[in-house]
Design an enzyme around this catalytic site. Structure first.
Site, short mmCIF file in Angstrom:
data_model
loop_
_atom_site.label_atom_id
_atom_site.label_comp_id
_atom_site.label_asym_id
_atom_site.label_seq_id
_atom_site.Cartn_x
_atom_site.Cartn_y
_atom_site.Cartn_z
N LYS A 1 0.84 -1.20 0.00
CA LYS A 1 0.00 0.00 0.00
C LYS A 1 0.88 1.25 0.00
CE LYS A 1 -3.80 -2.44 2.28
NZ LYS A 1 -4.57 -2.73 3.49
N GLN B 1 -4.38 -1.58 9.91
CA GLN B 1 -4.35 -2.91 9.28
C GLN B 1 -4.89 -3.97 10.24
OE1 GLN B 1 -3.62 -3.36 6.07
NE2 GLN B 1 -3.79 -5.58 6.09
N ASP C 1 -10.93 2.81 4.57
CA ASP C 1 -11.26 1.38 4.49
C ASP C 1 -12.77 1.16 4.43
OD1 ASP C 1 -9.23 -0.55 4.32
OD2 ASP C 1 -8.67 -0.31 6.42
N1 GUN Z 1 -6.76 -6.89 6.47
C1 GUN Z 1 -7.11 -7.60 5.38
N2 GUN Z 1 -7.68 -6.79 4.45
C2 GUN Z 1 -7.68 -5.55 4.99
C3 GUN Z 1 -8.13 -4.29 4.50
O1 GUN Z 1 -8.67 -4.14 3.41
N3 GUN Z 1 -7.93 -3.24 5.34
C4 GUN Z 1 -7.36 -3.37 6.57
N4 GUN Z 1 -7.23 -2.28 7.33
N5 GUN Z 1 -6.95 -4.53 7.05
C5 GUN Z 1 -7.10 -5.61 6.24
#
Ligand code: GUN
Length: 293
Positions: A52, A96, A119
């Site tokens: 990311k 995350q 998110d």
């Molecule tokens: N863990 C797995 N997928 C995601 C996501 O799209 N966002 C976040 N913050 N954690 C994740």
């Protein structure tokens, strides 16, 4: 059979965003800024957050990675979230998941300012999504909808079967597929661990979205000829012949299922890259809501 190339589509989206960033800079404006909070040392999470951040750099976004130790207390994490909420230079941020067991995930997600919740996990955004209001849409289901849109796959009136009811993928996916929009208007069945006779249901599906996390779960005899197959699985399966010691494996028995499918996403290179592209798209939305663009 057409392979839905998530890598290429995500690159297209990132290029479009990079062009917009170039225009902002030419106009003397700052670029969008995404922050990510990572607690602990989970290998997969480190990889995802790293991707990311690297994607931000590639398209000219500002990015900040806040890495906290496994022992971080819930109060410390909440404090960090308050700081990000208050920081006007940060347009959006993510925490995350999964979080270490001693931290209450719900409390953490509730603490994020919905206007910075790129998110789309905060109840305000989730509720808005369910009510067809503008909101941040969770990046993985959003990426799947975008893939369907860009490949001009019509799902209106079709039977979509979602496997898995997670808050991040399955549940929002079921809402988006049924929304009165394009793509959308599907008739949706949301299946999960208590579903009886799953194969009978998937065999009736025009589109299957599998977000279960069980490698090679969906077999050739579980899908109908001509079905659209979307594989959200990204499980690390140990493999000593591979330099990393594992291979990323999807939920779908790809070699068998592709013989029957009309469209299929590969793993890797399908849904995964789209998730990152849509997070960047959401960050642009967060930026444009308060920056004068
Ligand atoms: N863990 C797995 N997928 C995601 C996501 O799209 N966002 C976040 N913050 N954690 C994740």
């Amino acid at each position: 059979m057409t392979i839905l190339d998530g890598k290429q589509t995500a690159n297209d989206i990132k290029t479009e965003l990079a062009v917009r960033v170039d225009q902002l800079i030419l106009q003397g404006k700052r670029s969008p800024h995404l922050a990510a909070v990572l607690v602990g040392n989970d290998g997969a999470s480190l990889t995802y957050v790293g991707s990311k951040v690297r994607s931000c750099e590639r398209i000219g976004y500002e990015s900040t990675l806040i890495q906290l130790p496994e022992e971080t207390t819930e109060a410390e994490l909440l404090q960090q979230i308050d700081r990000l909420n208050a920081n006007a230079a940060v347009d959006g941020f993510i925490v995350q998941l999964p979080l270490p067991k001693h931290i209450d995930e719900e409390k953490v997600l509730m603490a994020i300012d919905p206007d910075k919740d790129v998110d789309g996990f905060h109840p305000t955004n989730f509720g808005k999504m369910a009510l067809d209001m503008e909101s941040f849409i969770p990046a993985t289901p959003y990426g799947i909808m975008e893939l369907l849109r860009r490949y001009q796959i019509d799902i209106s009136g079709k039977h979509a079967v979602v496997i898995g009811r997670s808050h991040i993928v399955g549940r929002p996916m079921s809402i988006l597929l049924s929304r009165k929009s394009s793509p959308g208007n599907a008739t949706v069945t949301l299946t999960h661990s208590r579903t009886k006779n799953l194969a009978a249901i998937t065999k009736e599906a025009d589109i299957v979205v599998s977000a279960l996390g069980v490698p090679n779960f969906l077999k050739g005899n579980m899908v109908k000829k001509g079905a659209i197959i979307i594989d959200v699985g990204i499980t690390r399966v140990p493999d000593s012949s591979h330099p990393k010691g594992y291979v990323i494996t999807g939920d779908v028995d790809y070699e068998r299922v592709k013989e029957k499918a009309s469209f299929i996403t590969p793993v890797p290179g399908g849904v995964g890259p789209m998730t990152i592209a849509m997070l960047l798209q959401n960050t642009y939305l967060a930026y444009s809501r308060h920056a004068d663009v």
